[in-house]
Scaffold this motif. Structure first.
Motif, PDB file in Angstrom:
ATOM      1  N   MET A  44       0.818  -1.203   0.000  1.00 32.26           N
ATOM      2  CA  MET A  44       0.000   0.000   0.000  1.00 32.26           C
ATOM      3  C   MET A  44       0.860   1.265   0.000  1.00 32.26           C
ATOM      4  SD  MET A  44      -3.047  -0.941  -0.327  1.00 32.26           S
ATOM      5  CE  MET A  44      -3.761   0.690  -0.159  1.00 32.26           C
ATOM      6  N   ILE A  47       1.778   1.832  -3.524  1.00 28.68           N
ATOM      7  CA  ILE A  47       0.612   2.356  -4.241  1.00 28.68           C
ATOM      8  C   ILE A  47       0.447   3.845  -3.970  1.00 28.68           C
ATOM      9  CG2 ILE A  47      -1.907   2.279  -4.395  1.00 28.68           C
ATOM     10  CD1 ILE A  47      -0.557  -0.033  -5.785  1.00 28.68           C
ATOM     11  N   PHE A  48       0.604   4.255  -2.715  1.00 27.20           N
ATOM     12  CA  PHE A  48       0.441   5.666  -2.375  1.00 27.20           C
ATOM     13  C   PHE A  48       1.525   6.524  -3.040  1.00 27.20           C
ATOM     14  CE2 PHE A  48       1.684   9.266   0.322  1.00 27.20           C
ATOM     15  CZ  PHE A  48       0.508   9.996   0.278  1.00 27.20           C
ATOM     16  N   LEU A  51       0.695   6.871  -6.565  1.00 23.69           N
ATOM     17  CA  LEU A  51      -0.465   7.758  -6.694  1.00 23.69           C
ATOM     18  C   LEU A  51      -0.036   9.215  -6.612  1.00 23.69           C
ATOM     19  CD1 LEU A  51      -3.619   8.127  -6.694  1.00 23.69           C
ATOM     20  CD2 LEU A  51      -3.465   8.109  -4.197  1.00 23.69           C
ATOM     21  N   ALA A 277     -12.806   7.266  -4.149  1.00 20.01           N
ATOM     22  CA  ALA A 277     -11.861   6.153  -4.289  1.00 20.01           C
ATOM     23  C   ALA A 277     -10.465   6.568  -3.855  1.00 20.01           C
ATOM     24  CB  ALA A 277     -11.845   5.661  -5.736  1.00 20.01           C
ATOM     25  N   ILE A 278     -10.061   7.775  -4.219  1.00 14.90           N
ATOM     26  CA  ILE A 278      -8.722   8.252  -3.855  1.00 14.90           C
ATOM     27  C   ILE A 278      -8.619   8.464  -2.349  1.00 14.90           C
ATOM     28  CG2 ILE A 278      -7.125  10.193  -4.083  1.00 14.90           C
ATOM     29  CD1 ILE A 278      -8.080  10.453  -6.978  1.00 14.90           C
ATOM     30  N   SER A 280     -10.302   6.895  -0.109  1.00 14.43           N
ATOM     31  CA  SER A 280     -10.302   5.560   0.490  1.00 14.43           C
ATOM     32  C   SER A 280      -8.909   4.937   0.423  1.00 14.43           C
ATOM     33  CB  SER A 280     -11.312   4.658  -0.227  1.00 14.43           C
ATOM     34  OG  SER A 280     -12.619   5.178  -0.113  1.00 14.43           O
ATOM     35  N   ILE A 281      -8.241   5.093  -0.716  1.00 14.75           N
ATOM     36  CA  ILE A 281      -6.887   4.553  -0.857  1.00 14.75           C
ATOM     37  C   ILE A 281      -5.935   5.216   0.141  1.00 14.75           C
ATOM     38  CG2 ILE A 281      -4.885   4.439  -2.401  1.00 14.75           C
ATOM     39  CD1 ILE A 281      -6.846   4.119  -4.719  1.00 14.75           C
ATOM     40  N   THR A 285      -4.201   3.208   3.175  1.00 16.94           N
ATOM     41  CA  THR A 285      -2.741   3.185   3.126  1.00 16.94           C
ATOM     42  C   THR A 285      -2.138   3.642   4.435  1.00 16.94           C
ATOM     43  OG1 THR A 285      -2.668   3.555   0.735  1.00 16.94           O
ATOM     44  CG2 THR A 285      -0.713   4.156   1.989  1.00 16.94           C
TER      45      THR A 285
END
Length: 303
Positions: A44, A47-48, A51, A277-278, A280-281, A285
């Motif tokens: 995660m 992923i962050f 992002l 969605a963003i 939430s990520i 994270t």
């Protein structure tokens, strides 16, 4: 006849010593090793990072800029298509550019505000818990601020000072240190009268050195966890302030996009899906990474 030797001197052998000791122990190396064992947190965090990097790339690959003028034909709320990848907003602007700019702005705001809150909370908490003469002062200050809903303070500041992003950001720092300071203060109570701190005081060690060299290392895991939870919390609070009209943001933020999407959700659901969605990520994270890094920072988990 020589007397029988009862004892023999033990020879030091470096290789044998390494088998029974931790001569090469490094705190931060051990922290990093333990953190890497948490595969979900590592995934995660990657992923962050990707992002956040993509928020800069998105403006370059997008067809339209954040400053694009409203559509003269007022083609509002066009669903995502080949021309507008994330659709358009109420005044016909490209939602792709809006979402990624808002993501970058909200992350930067949340990190700065959270850093300010944690830093102020840790400093006040250390002094509050260690200097007994100041305990009553900080306790009364804490009760004075905490017993009044924060939204009342934020409303007064917005009406009397201003609703700009920086004004409200500083206000969030000014009232967001309470929980951290209280937590740190309670932990300092546990460590301040231990033998090594008593010895340091007897030797005339300065206060700031005792606080930051003897006590602060024991608080790292707690501070990391609070920092990780403060970032998504700040984004959520910014959403609330924007929705209530207490924060005027000239450029898009995730809070502003979520607030705008609530009223048009049935007809333009995509305006809520993308920013939600963003958010939430980001929340997931920092929850996973914060817990994993907090555990990794705890010396009791080091081998």
């Amino acid at each position: 006849m020589p007397e029988k030797q009862l004892f023999n001197f033990a020879e030091y052998k470096a290789r044998e010593a390494e088998k029974i000791g931790y001569s090469n122990y490094s705190y931060w190396k051990s922290v990093w090793t333990n953190f890497l064992k948490k595969k979900s947190a590592v995934f995660m965090s990657v992923i962050f990072i990707l992002l956040f990097i993509f928020t800069f790339v998105a403006s370059a690959i997008g067809k339209y800029d954040i400053s694009m003028a409203p559509d003269p034909l007022n083609r509002s709320y066009i669903a995502p298509n080949a021309e507008y990848w994330f659709g358009t907003n109420a005044i016909g602007q490209d939602y792709w550019a809006q979402v990624w700019y808002a993501t970058r702005a909200s992350i930067l705001l949340a990190v700065l505000v959270s850093l300010g809150q944690i830093t102020l909370g840790v400093i006040i908490g250390l002094i509050w818990g260690y200097v007994r003469k100041l305990d009553r002062f900080f306790t009364e200050l804490y009760n004075l601020i905490d017993n009044v809903p924060t939204i009342i303070y934020m409303t007064l500041i917005a009406l009397m000072v201003g609703k700009t992003m920086w004004t409200m950001g500083i206000a969030m720092i000014g009232f967001g240190w309470l929980a951290t300071a209280r937590n740190v203060r309670n932990l300092v109570f546990m460590y301040r009268d231990r033998e090594y701190n008593l010895a340091s005081r007897c030797l005339g060690t300065k206060l700031h050195r005792i606080l930051f060299r003897n006590i602060f290392p024991y608080l790292v895991s707690v501070i990391i966890l609070r920092m990780a939870l403060a970032i998504p919390g700040t984004i959520a609070y910014e959403t609330t302030l924007t929705y209530l009209g207490l924060m005027d943001i000239t450029k898009p933020s995730l809070g502003m996009l979520l607030s705008s999407a609530r009223s048009v959700f049935p007809n333009a659901a995509y305006t809520l899906w993308f920013p939600a969605a963003i958010v939430s990520i980001i929340t997931i994270t920092f929850y996973l990474v914060g817990n994993a890094f907090s555990d990794a920072c705890d010396p009791r988990n080091h081998v």
